[in-house]
Write a protein that holds these residues in place. Structure first.
Motif, mmCIF file in Angstrom:
data_model
loop_
_atom_site.group_PDB
_atom_site.id
_atom_site.type_symbol
_atom_site.label_atom_id
_atom_site.label_comp_id
_atom_site.label_asym_id
_atom_site.label_seq_id
_atom_site.Cartn_x
_atom_site.Cartn_y
_atom_site.Cartn_z
ATOM 1 N N HIS A 105 -10.932 -18.729 -33.240
ATOM 2 C CA HIS A 105 -11.369 -17.756 -32.127
ATOM 3 C C HIS A 105 -10.373 -18.191 -31.115
ATOM 4 O O HIS A 105 -10.009 -17.057 -30.252
ATOM 5 N N GLU A 136 -17.531 -13.268 -37.256
ATOM 6 C CA GLU A 136 -16.407 -13.962 -36.374
ATOM 7 C C GLU A 136 -14.882 -13.246 -36.775
ATOM 8 O O GLU A 136 -14.305 -12.960 -35.901
ATOM 9 N N LEU A 140 -12.383 -10.686 -34.954
ATOM 10 C CA LEU A 140 -11.054 -11.130 -34.409
ATOM 11 C C LEU A 140 -9.942 -10.371 -35.192
ATOM 12 O O LEU A 140 -8.771 -10.634 -34.895
#
Length: 323
Positions: A105, A136, A140
């Protein structure tokens, strides 16, 4: 292939990093919390940028070299065997898995590789991590794949199944294919270790090698809280015994000329595998020096990702990134 960069976390003895180097990647940073592992990395590649720190303590803002890299890789410690992974719960291993995704991240590499026990792919115990990683990584802009590989299919003389997560930014992921086996016939323990078994004039070396016709069981590095080095749990020890090997300890040297190999005598008549031979069974080249005392050296090897597998994965990712 050249010009691709990577950051490797929990780098250990450098098995994954060495494989990625062979695939055309150059590291900008390698980190591990173990002093012996960091010494091993520096001994073999003095020009590599090696940082001794725990992944959980890493502050990306203090290391600008980790930004703008093509790949983030993590060959996380395999302390827990496949048989005991079902008891993982809220484990340190899962903390490291989550920390790797959080680091992605921050770093935003074009690709991510996470390697661990085979149960990482589909065991219920990793369900929460799968859901966390999916949310996640999709946020992204990555597509991703979970799959299994066996190191034996890539020329490693060991039955070592590995669970992998490969995530690549959407515009490149469609070109990614998990690596196909590179060998048509597995390399046996006897074939891999015969030269070293002969090195001190052991007269039974060829006779021993002729009956060691299958790949080795999975090498298990073990926890730092355990005692000395051995070749794994009870089931693995039984498999080693069928190969004529005493798996209850790790030898200090290969057999001498006068050693009598006689399995009928029990452990006393079985040969012992040395740390250097364990490294060969893990796919390390003879030139790769593992530093530290015997148990620390063996632990580094047992926790490593075999370099030939790292190379195959790296080449598959590189092809996608260059598509």
């Amino acid at each position: 292939m050249s010009g691709l960069t990577f950051v490797d976390v929990c780098a250990g003895a450098g098995g994954l990093a060495l494989g990625l180097e062979r695939a055309g990647f150059e590291p900008t940073l390698l980190l591990d919390e173990d002093e012996d592992a960091c010494r091993t990395l520096r001994r073999n590649r003095p020009h590599w940028n090696v940082l001794r720190t725990d992944l959980l303590d890493l502050d990306p803002s203090e290391h600008p070299e980790i930004y703008d890299v093509d790949l983030l890789s993590a060959g996380l410690p395999r302390v827990r065997s496949s048989a005991t992974a079902a008891r993982a719960g809220s484990s340190g291993e899962e903390e490291l898995l989550r920390a790797t995704v959080y680091l992605a991240h921050a770093v935003r590499p074009r690709a991510l590789i996470v390697e661990n026990v085979p149960t990482l792919v589909d065991a219920d115990v990793f369900h929460d991590f799968h859901e966390f990683a999916r949310a996640e990584l999709e946020h992204l802009g990555y597509d991703f794949s979970w799959f299994l590989l066996n190191a034996a299919d890539f020329g490693v003389p060991q039955d070592r199944k590995q669970g992998l997560l490969v995530a690549i930014k959407k515009q490149w992921f469609k070109a990614f294919r998990p690596p196909a086996p590179t060998v048509g016939e597995h390399v046996s323990v006897g074939t891999a270790l015969a030269p070293s078994m002969r090195s001190r004039g052991w007269k039974d070396a060829d006779r021993w090698a002729a009956q060691a016709t299958c790949v080795a069981p999975t090498l298990v590095g073990g926890s730092k809280n355990r005692g000395g080095a051995d070749l794994g749990p009870t089931g693995s020890k039984r498999k080693w015994e069928k190969l004529g090997v005493n798996a209850h300890t790790v030898g200090d040297e290969t057999p001498g000329a006068d050693f009598v190999w006689d399995p009928e005598l029990g452990r006393a008549g079985l040969v012992k595998i040395t740390v250097d031979q364990a490294a060969l069974l893990q796919g390390f080249p003879e030139s790769w020096e593992i530093t530290g005392k015997k148990t620390a050296r063996y632990r580094q090897i047992g926790h490593s990702s075999p370099p030939p597998v790292g190379e195959a994965i790296g080449r598959a990712v590189a092809r996608a990134l260059r598509s």
